[in-house]
Design a protein around this motif. Structure first.
Motif: not given
Length: 372
Positions: A181-182, A205, A287, A320
């Protein structure tokens, strides 16, 4: 408790490498090449649902999974419900059993991941991934079958190279699940492309529909995930899968531009363009973002003021489809767990789809308002 009058300086950060615009275009083209290999004619305009006999999931979902596996050079891929958290949970549930030792980095664990680890009943054992000698010592113990690696930073000062951690694990015969993620499609290579057994990430995401996640990796792990998720109601339906794929085609270039804008904002703020800014760091605090330490302890008040000038005052999914204007927000929970003394002094800024001029102007006007 009153904020300290002498703020703590931001630590040196070690941002992950990003993909430039030209390379992002090539990534987009490669994704479409894999799409064309698995979709024919009107299949990109049609969807299905349910547990298709002999397949166990919608045909459209299976095609999108094949696209993802091919794009990331993996043996297989599974779409799951629950976004990034659901993907991590599905992968770890397939990998480890209650009571198994799981090697993790010594740092505050992302809170939803901590819930997953607690629910699975694994015994987490920490090693400092920033220290190669400590990592090798832990791996040499022979205690572990699996390690869990977060691609993005857990602590502001984290400096480890995920590729080196994954390689060290592989050399010791330890398999790896990577929280991408990120990071996925923003960094040059995801965990599975670096040799991990699984990359887990949220398609929400990546501008996809709510609740859709992906596990891309080794065939045995993905097949285990599918076997666990046998009910029709638990499937990612064809319409969701196709929506996620369409959205994904826009992501590489969009994120490359966002990274470029973030670097420009950092340079301008460091040069003193906005009075009231003490220092700036680019960081992968969840992020990729800007951490801006202010000269006065007004970080908790700044997001609400910035919202008056068009900023988003809180995230929806951190990149998003809902988030288009710049995000002005507190530091992430895991970052504050690691450095709570920064809460009153430091704000997190993500340009999202905006240019540098808008980000700088919102910050300038907000700090002027807070002087009154």
């Amino acid at each position: 408790m009153a904020a300290p009058q002498t703020p703590v300086h931001l630590p040196t950060t070690y941002p992950l490498a990003t993909v430039g615009v030209d390379e992002a275009v090539r990534v987009q083209y490669r994704l479409l090449e894999h799409t064309a290999a698995h979709f024919e004619g009107t299949q990109l305009f049609e969807t299905d649902a349910g547990v298709v006999p002999g397949l166990g999931r919608p045909r459209t979902t299976a095609r999108v999974e094949a696209v993802l596996a091919g794009h990331f050079g993996a043996e297989d891929a599974a779409l799951v419900q629950g976004a990034g958290t659901g993907a991590i949970r599905a992968a770890l549930q397939a990998a480890v059993s209650p009571g198994d030792p799981l090697l993790i980095h010594r740092a505050p664990v992302y809170r939803t991941t901590a819930v997953t680890l607690r629910g699975l009943g694994v015994r987490t054992v920490e090693a400092d991934f920033n220290d190669p000698a400590e990592l090798r010592q832990a791996l040499a113990s022979g205690r572990f079958r699996w390690a869990y690696v977060q691609h993005s930073r857990q602590r502001l000062a984290d400096s480890y190279d995920p590729a080196e951690v994954i390689a060290a694990c592989a050399e010791a015969g330890v398999r790896t699940v990577v929280d991408d993620n990120y990071a996925v499609m923003r960094v040059p290579a995801s965990g599975v492309e670096l040799g991990a057994d699984a990359s887990c990430f949220s398609l929400f995401k990546l501008h996809g529909p709510e609740g859709v996640g992906a596990v891309v990796g080794s065939r045995d792990l993905v097949e285990h995930i599918r076997a666990d998720n046998y009910s029709g109601g638990g499937q990612v339906q064809g319409a969701q899968a196709l929506d996620a794929l369409r959205a994904l085609t826009h992501v590489p270039v969009m994120w490359a531009i966002q990274s470029r804008v973030g670097a420009e904002v950092a340079d301008r703020l460091t040069a003193g363009e906005v009075p009231g800014v003490a220092e700036v760091r680019i960081a992968n605090a969840q992020d990729r973002c800007l951490l801006v330490r202010l000269e006065r302890p007004v970080a908790r008040q700044l997001p609400a003021v910035a919202a008056k000038y068009g900023a988003a005052p809180y995230p929806v999914g951190s990149n998003s489809r809902y988030e288009i204007t710049p995000l002005f927000y507190r530091m992430s929970s895991s970052s504050l767990d690691d450095a709570p003394e920064l809460a009153d002094w430091t704000v997190r800024i993500n340009p999202m789809r905006a240019g540098a001029d808008l980000v700088v102007e919102i910050l300038r006007r907000s700090l002027l308002d807070l002087e009154g």
